[in-house]
Design a protein around this motif. Sequence first.
Motif, PDB file in Angstrom:
ATOM      1  N   LEU A  32      30.484  29.582 -13.238  1.00 14.28           N
ATOM      2  CA  LEU A  32      31.227  30.357 -14.218  1.00 14.28           C
ATOM      3  C   LEU A  32      30.513  30.307 -15.567  1.00 14.28           C
ATOM      4  CD1 LEU A  32      33.734  32.048 -14.813  1.00 14.28           C
ATOM      5  CD2 LEU A  32      34.920  29.941 -15.469  1.00 14.28           C
ATOM      6  N   ILE A  33      30.117  31.482 -16.076  1.00 18.56           N
ATOM      7  CA  ILE A  33      29.382  31.574 -17.335  1.00 18.56           C
ATOM      8  C   ILE A  33      30.230  32.352 -18.333  1.00 18.56           C
ATOM      9  CG2 ILE A  33      27.289  32.423 -18.454  1.00 18.56           C
ATOM     10  CD1 ILE A  33      25.886  32.161 -15.754  1.00 18.56           C
ATOM     11  N   ASN A  34      30.580  31.717 -19.431  1.00 15.40           N
ATOM     12  CA  ASN A  34      31.423  32.360 -20.448  1.00 15.40           C
ATOM     13  C   ASN A  34      30.612  33.119 -21.488  1.00 15.40           C
ATOM     14  OD1 ASN A  34      33.886  31.427 -19.357  1.00 15.40           O
ATOM     15  ND2 ASN A  34      33.559  29.426 -20.292  1.00 15.40           N
ATOM     16  N   SER A  35      29.327  32.812 -21.600  1.00 15.90           N
ATOM     17  CA  SER A  35      28.474  33.461 -22.584  1.00 15.90           C
ATOM     18  C   SER A  35      28.002  34.812 -22.063  1.00 15.90           C
ATOM     19  CB  SER A  35      27.263  32.575 -22.908  1.00 15.90           C
ATOM     20  OG  SER A  35      26.301  33.293 -23.648  1.00 15.90           O
ATOM     21  N   GLU A  36      28.283  35.868 -22.824  1.00 18.18           N
ATOM     22  CA  GLU A  36      27.858  37.214 -22.437  1.00 18.18           C
ATOM     23  C   GLU A  36      26.339  37.310 -22.367  1.00 18.18           C
ATOM     24  OE1 GLU A  36      28.085  41.810 -24.138  1.00 18.18           O
ATOM     25  OE2 GLU A  36      28.935  40.149 -25.283  1.00 18.18           O
ATOM     26  N   LEU A  37      25.658  36.675 -23.334  1.00 18.37           N
ATOM     27  CA  LEU A  37      24.196  36.715 -23.394  1.00 18.37           C
ATOM     28  C   LEU A  37      23.570  36.017 -22.192  1.00 18.37           C
ATOM     29  CD1 LEU A  37      22.036  37.823 -25.339  1.00 18.37           C
ATOM     30  CD2 LEU A  37      21.927  35.555 -26.374  1.00 18.37           C
ATOM     31  N   LYS A  38      24.103  34.847 -21.834  1.00 19.29           N
ATOM     32  CA  LYS A  38      23.574  34.098 -20.688  1.00 19.29           C
ATOM     33  C   LYS A  38      23.861  34.823 -19.383  1.00 19.29           C
ATOM     34  CE  LYS A  38      23.752  29.474 -22.777  1.00 19.29           C
ATOM     35  NZ  LYS A  38      24.364  28.121 -22.702  1.00 19.29           N
ATOM     36  N   LYS A  44      23.788  52.145 -25.949  1.00 14.55           N
ATOM     37  CA  LYS A  44      22.701  52.048 -26.915  1.00 14.55           C
ATOM     38  C   LYS A  44      23.247  51.743 -28.312  1.00 14.55           C
ATOM     39  CE  LYS A  44      18.517  54.613 -28.236  1.00 14.55           C
ATOM     40  NZ  LYS A  44      17.779  55.894 -28.058  1.00 14.55           N
ATOM     41  N   THR A  45      24.349  52.397 -28.671  1.00 15.55           N
ATOM     42  CA  THR A  45      25.002  52.142 -29.955  1.00 15.55           C
ATOM     43  C   THR A  45      25.499  50.709 -30.039  1.00 15.55           C
ATOM     44  OG1 THR A  45      25.697  54.455 -30.136  1.00 15.55           O
ATOM     45  CG2 THR A  45      26.891  52.849 -31.478  1.00 15.55           C
ATOM     46  N   GLU A  46      26.165  50.257 -28.985  1.00 11.87           N
ATOM     47  CA  GLU A  46      26.710  48.898 -28.957  1.00 11.87           C
ATOM     48  C   GLU A  46      25.606  47.856 -29.032  1.00 11.87           C
ATOM     49  OE1 GLU A  46      30.515  50.225 -26.139  1.00 11.87           O
ATOM     50  OE2 GLU A  46      28.916  48.928 -25.346  1.00 11.87           O
ATOM     51  N   THR A  47      24.521  48.093 -28.301  1.00 11.17           N
ATOM     52  CA  THR A  47      23.399  47.150 -28.303  1.00 11.17           C
ATOM     53  C   THR A  47      22.750  47.093 -29.677  1.00 11.17           C
ATOM     54  OG1 THR A  47      22.996  47.590 -25.962  1.00 11.17           O
ATOM     55  CG2 THR A  47      21.203  46.567 -27.201  1.00 11.17           C
ATOM     56  N   PHE A  48      22.620  48.256 -30.322  1.00 14.50           N
ATOM     57  CA  PHE A  48      22.056  48.304 -31.677  1.00 14.50           C
ATOM     58  C   PHE A  48      22.890  47.456 -32.633  1.00 14.50           C
ATOM     59  CE2 PHE A  48      22.579  50.294 -35.864  1.00 14.50           C
ATOM     60  CZ  PHE A  48      21.292  50.152 -36.364  1.00 14.50           C
ATOM     61  N   ARG A  91      23.265  39.976 -34.866  1.00 17.21           N
ATOM     62  CA  ARG A  91      22.574  38.726 -34.540  1.00 17.21           C
ATOM     63  C   ARG A  91      21.366  38.491 -35.439  1.00 17.21           C
ATOM     64  NH1 ARG A  91      22.491  40.187 -28.168  1.00 17.21           N
ATOM     65  NH2 ARG A  91      24.655  39.635 -27.655  1.00 17.21           N
ATOM     66  N   GLY A  92      20.840  39.567 -35.990  1.00 17.22           N
ATOM     67  CA  GLY A  92      19.630  39.461 -36.788  1.00 17.22           C
ATOM     68  C   GLY A  92      18.439  39.751 -35.898  1.00 17.22           C
ATOM     69  N   THR A  93      17.742  40.841 -36.170  1.00 17.15           N
ATOM     70  CA  THR A  93      16.649  41.243 -35.289  1.00 17.15           C
ATOM     71  C   THR A  93      15.538  41.898 -36.096  1.00 17.15           C
ATOM     72  OG1 THR A  93      16.129  42.448 -33.245  1.00 17.15           O
ATOM     73  CG2 THR A  93      17.591  43.545 -34.805  1.00 17.15           C
ATOM     74  N   SER A  94      14.518  42.318 -35.408  1.00 17.46           N
ATOM     75  CA  SER A  94      13.369  42.973 -36.039  1.00 17.46           C
ATOM     76  C   SER A  94      13.336  44.440 -35.633  1.00 17.46           C
ATOM     77  CB  SER A  94      12.079  42.291 -35.577  1.00 17.46           C
ATOM     78  OG  SER A  94      11.916  42.447 -34.174  1.00 17.46           O
ATOM     79  N   LEU A  95      12.358  45.160 -36.151  1.00 19.06           N
ATOM     80  CA  LEU A  95      12.178  46.563 -35.777  1.00 19.06           C
ATOM     81  C   LEU A  95      11.872  46.669 -34.288  1.00 19.06           C
ATOM     82  CD1 LEU A  95      12.200  49.346 -37.120  1.00 19.06           C
ATOM     83  CD2 LEU A  95       9.727  49.142 -37.444  1.00 19.06           C
ATOM     84  N   ILE A 126      37.244  38.091 -26.286  1.00 16.93           N
ATOM     85  CA  ILE A 126      36.321  36.965 -26.470  1.00 16.93           C
ATOM     86  C   ILE A 126      34.885  37.465 -26.314  1.00 16.93           C
ATOM     87  CG2 ILE A 126      35.568  34.753 -25.488  1.00 16.93           C
ATOM     88  CD1 ILE A 126      38.436  34.201 -24.721  1.00 16.93           C
ATOM     89  N   ILE A 127      34.736  38.507 -25.506  1.00 11.25           N
ATOM     90  CA  ILE A 127      33.427  39.135 -25.311  1.00 11.25           C
ATOM     91  C   ILE A 127      33.147  40.058 -26.497  1.00 11.25           C
ATOM     92  CG2 ILE A 127      32.058  40.625 -23.814  1.00 11.25           C
ATOM     93  CD1 ILE A 127      33.800  39.686 -21.474  1.00 11.25           C
ATOM     94  N   ASN A 128      32.081  39.776 -27.223  1.00 14.55           N
ATOM     95  CA  ASN A 128      31.774  40.506 -28.460  1.00 14.55           C
ATOM     96  C   ASN A 128      31.611  42.004 -28.251  1.00 14.55           C
ATOM     97  OD1 ASN A 128      31.844  38.208 -30.070  1.00 14.55           O
ATOM     98  ND2 ASN A 128      29.676  37.756 -29.745  1.00 14.55           N
TER      99      ASN A 128
END
Length: 284
Positions: free
Chosen positions: A94-100, A130-134, A140-144, A195-197
């Motif tokens: 069971l993984i609660n982290s969306e990223l993991k 695509k909008t949600e991922t952006f 989170r803080g990202t680059s170009l 809970i899921i962002n």
Amino acid sequence: MHKSIQEKFNQKFRTLLSRNNLQNILIAISGGQDSLCLINLVKNFQEKFSKTISITYIYIDHQWTKNSQQQIKHLINIIKRTKNKFIIYEINQLINSELKARELRYNTIIKYSKQYGYTHIITAHTQTDKTETFLQHIIRGTSLNGITSFNEYRKFNENIHIHRPLLELKRKEIKWLCRKLYLPIWSDITNYNYIINRNRLRYELIPYINKYFNNNIDKKINDFLINSKLDNEYINQNAIKLYLHSRHKINIALNYKLIYKQHIALQIRTLQIFFFIIQNKISI
């Protein structure tokens, strides 16, 4: 609209198959309306143009809900009608982290692709994804590089390619098509778990922006990403040129005096290329 969506998909799919001389392809699905729409579009394509192409669907079950088995049975019944192969992986941990969970999902799909010789993977991502991922990347803080990485085509590595043929469609267009065709959408309760962002972005932040700031946020962000991608490609091309010009012919080294004269953006990209090549032991 239905005919237009199908025709555009047929054109993209035919180009993908002919350009890469493909006889088999792997399609990753999640079970939602986007996946159902993709399954239907592929089924219609097969019936009209190519019944010989081998399609395999793959589904990763994280078992987040008590009725996940019923959802799997629902998907099995749908894909049975297409007469295509269906692969299911159940994640026992069971993984609660969306990223993991996303990382594990991708790793599982890529591992299966390598094991059984699939070089091209299709997903059901839309322009709304695509909008949600952006927005997630920005928060989170990202680059170009980061914000422009979610495209219709992505080369995962030398042998694996990922395609997103529905990336021009908004979720409301997908929803309309599913209703038009009476597709049996499975209501996944995890989509309403805040809970899921991503769910908070989808059901709270984006509707708020649409209502009070810009009622066409998907298109505006997409236009911004198109321009950003051009800028990013320009910087990358110049960074590659700088790397090739500054690298040592024999030793693993760079001419730092030459690099130091350039803009800081090119310095950073050139060093990233240098360390990436060392780590992966590849040559340009």
